[in-house]
Design a protein around this motif. Structure first.
Motif, short mmCIF file in Angstrom:
data_model
loop_
_atom_site.label_atom_id
_atom_site.label_comp_id
_atom_site.label_asym_id
_atom_site.label_seq_id
_atom_site.Cartn_x
_atom_site.Cartn_y
_atom_site.Cartn_z
N LEU C 72 0.83 -1.20 0.00
CA LEU C 72 0.00 0.00 0.00
C LEU C 72 0.87 1.26 0.00
CD1 LEU C 72 -2.63 1.46 0.14
CD2 LEU C 72 -2.71 1.06 2.60
N THR C 101 -6.76 0.26 -2.65
CA THR C 101 -7.69 -0.37 -1.69
C THR C 101 -8.88 -1.01 -2.41
OG1 THR C 101 -8.75 1.78 -1.38
CG2 THR C 101 -7.08 1.14 0.22
N TRP C 108 -6.87 -4.58 2.26
CA TRP C 108 -7.28 -3.39 2.99
C TRP C 108 -8.04 -3.74 4.27
CZ3 TRP C 108 -6.12 1.08 4.36
CH2 TRP C 108 -7.07 1.96 4.91
#
Lengths: 230, 230, 230, 230
Positions: C72, C101, C108
């Motif tokens: 991420l 996401t 997530w």
DNA sequence: CATGAATGAGGGTTCATTCAT
DNA sequence: CATGAATGAACCCTCATTCAT
């Protein structure tokens, strides 16, 4: 197999059933090879109930050790009645010991074999019991010396060693009697009394078997079987 | 740790390395707690090779028992040289026994603790070795009787029991010596000789401790330490 | 179901398969409800292999968190190219965030929902990642202030709070977008930019919305929507 | 510990005690880690009674969610009194929200953390409550637009997104305030108002931050903080 | 032969849930 | 209703053992 499945028993009873099953399984399979499943089935209960009452395999094993140790010590103490002379007390104590170990072979296996082989925690548990018995025997030896009015120079240290040896020999004989068919309790006890009592007497009289020098080489040793006695 | 990883050794050598590692691991961790992974790593060998040479954990354990048992018997036999009188032979045999068990504690643990606690198959393996030693001691006792020119009425069964007791006591002392620091081989052997030899001599002289009747009741027995002689 | 069972893959590949399965299972079932059995099956391997490579459920979960967190952060950093002006950087960072996401909803969920709900160890793991992103946003805000040649009296503490709020709002919107069908990435990003950018500008210009006194009672407050702007 | 054991209470009271205990346990331990045993004990009630009144762990958890959700919505609604202007209503609604979550941290944990992480059934339950609050905020925004006599071209979709963002930011702040010591309710509410109100105002005035084209390429955009206004 | 990949089978432990009393 | 007794069903984890390369 296993106990008949009766439902709704009070806790104390169930616990004894579980301990019975556990002692049997631990004694026969060994601590690690024994599975909680087998113990529960043999006790006629479900596994969660065993855990509810006895918490864990370790705790269950400890409970077995404690119960069997207490029972063994109680049996020996009950056997040797205090009024008798020392040798008779030792005799009846040994008889009680061999009787108990013969009647509860799994309990004896738990105490003498399993508990000593699987962790210091368990070993300490039996060591405490063993110390109690050794102390008991020690007192017996001292009493015998008093009875015989012979208390020359037996240092306490040596008496303790003798008690250790006597108890150790008894333990070995119990194993032997449990494994060899046709050996009676009286035979085991008599063997041990004959084996040990004279040695004790000699020691108390100050007669010892003197070991040779360390690496003796070819010498004309004339020590025979009668030599220490005279 | 573990053996240095050298390649291409003859099979016999590799097998000994594996047995070394196995005896050490079994002796210290116990049979069940010992993992094949640990043994292979300690031997400096890949796991499949262990299986190729020794088939299974059970077979590996059996091989350990056999090797250690053979070594122990050989040590005892080598210790007691045939030319000596019986008590000296017993003395040197005991010395050899205590020396060997002290030098190979893991092997001794495998034989005396692990093999007896994990299934009848293994127990039978050590029982065979033990029988050999007991027989050896029996012959020693009989030889001692011949030396003393006294062979009154010693039934074979009783001699066997005595040998058992002596061996059992020796085993207990070996454990005790292995666990208690500061105990020398000579001390152990001397303790046992002192403890046992007089009893044996008395027995051969026909003097024995006579057990009372089975359920004695309150009787005024005044037997002291000298009473068995009478 | 699950991956096609292909045998003998190199460890690195298998590990990724396991992590894929684990992230999916943890994300959908939750950490505690996810069973190692299910994860192993979904990964197309046996359970022991999972343990061989990843040690324990906790370690597996931690590995998931680390992998997803790294991915991420990398996605956000890759999205916001350093050459652009601050608002454009924020915009593209948000776009990258929402895109990532949305494409990895289970990852997530692991980061934002599961890791924060099951133990401080895991929470700390994501907190570290989050701190990195918050710091990134903080720098962006400061850069924006420089770009606009307005750096009045924005204490560092307040900037940090704003970055926290912005990141928090983005996280919430990501959840919302993942749960509500028909919400595009651009919509989410635009909503957040519109929502936040003017507020930031006002704050930097020293204009604030002033809260009323604590328990105001019925008073004629005339603050409207335009009041903070002017 | 736990409630004092009083006998014979009406069902409604008992149920509330159970819910109290359940919310506390669920909020602190988490849904799965919470055991029915612990809840029953904390409630001062026998376990079968819990099942009699609330059927199952799932039902109990659902009941917790419903009760806490209702309480939270009621608190927010009670906080924002209808007579005030929109921004003041929002302010007092936020204040009520932060006050309630700070006073009922376990309830808030159940709603915001536990319910969303353990199955869609529970997530749907909180989603319904959340929708109610979002709708409430939406109405507030629309009212604000009316108050300002400016309702240019705010599509309903966009208003919904704004409300979502605002609620999401509030939720994040509530978590943050519950975890970080020393953060007051007024601070949280003020931060959020400052952060959001200007953005809302700009939007209603038709000023928006315009996102660039999808794959922007290298362009010389020099938009600063003031650019969206222009 | 050495190695890394892989697994079937089982073990200890826990928990939601239910009856009989 | 309260209580103690009791369990089915999992779950995490480990290990002896085997192939393919």
């Amino acid at each position: 197999m296993g106990a008949v499945k009766t439902k709704r028993m009070p806790r104390a009873v169930r616990e004894q059933q579980m301990l019975d099953a556990a002692v049997r399984t631990f004694g026969q399979r060994g601590y690690m090879a024994a599975s909680m499943d087998e113990i529960a089935e043999l006790a006629g209960v479900s596994k969660p109930l065993v855990y509810l009452y006895l918490n864990s395999k370790e705790d269950l094993f400890t409970a077995c050790i404690r119960r069997e140790a207490t029972a063994l010590v109680a049996a020996v103490r009950a056997g040797a009645r205090p009024g008798l002379p020392a040798d008779r007390q030792l005799w009846s104590g040994l008889t009680a010991f061999f009787t108990h170990t013969a009647r509860h072979p799994d309990g004896w296996a738990v105490l003498h074999l399993q508990a000593r082989t699987h962790g210091v925690v368990f070993a300490a548990e039996v060591a405490a019991m063993r110390a109690e018995i050794v102390e008991f025997v020690t007192q017996l030896i001292l009493a015998a010396a008093r009875d015989a009015h012979r208390d020359p120079d037996l240092p306490e240290r040596e008496v303790a060693g003798l008690a250790e040896a006597l108890v150790g020999a008894a333990e070995s004989l119990a194993d032997w009697a449990n494994t060899t068919p046709g050996v009676t309790v009286r035979q085991s006890a008599a063997t041990l009394m004959n084996f040990a009592w004279a040695g004790l007497g000699d020691l108390m009289a100050g007669r010892r078997w003197t070991p040779p020098d360390d690496e003796p080489g070819p010498e004309t040793a004339q020590s025979g079987l009668t030599s220490p006695v005279t």
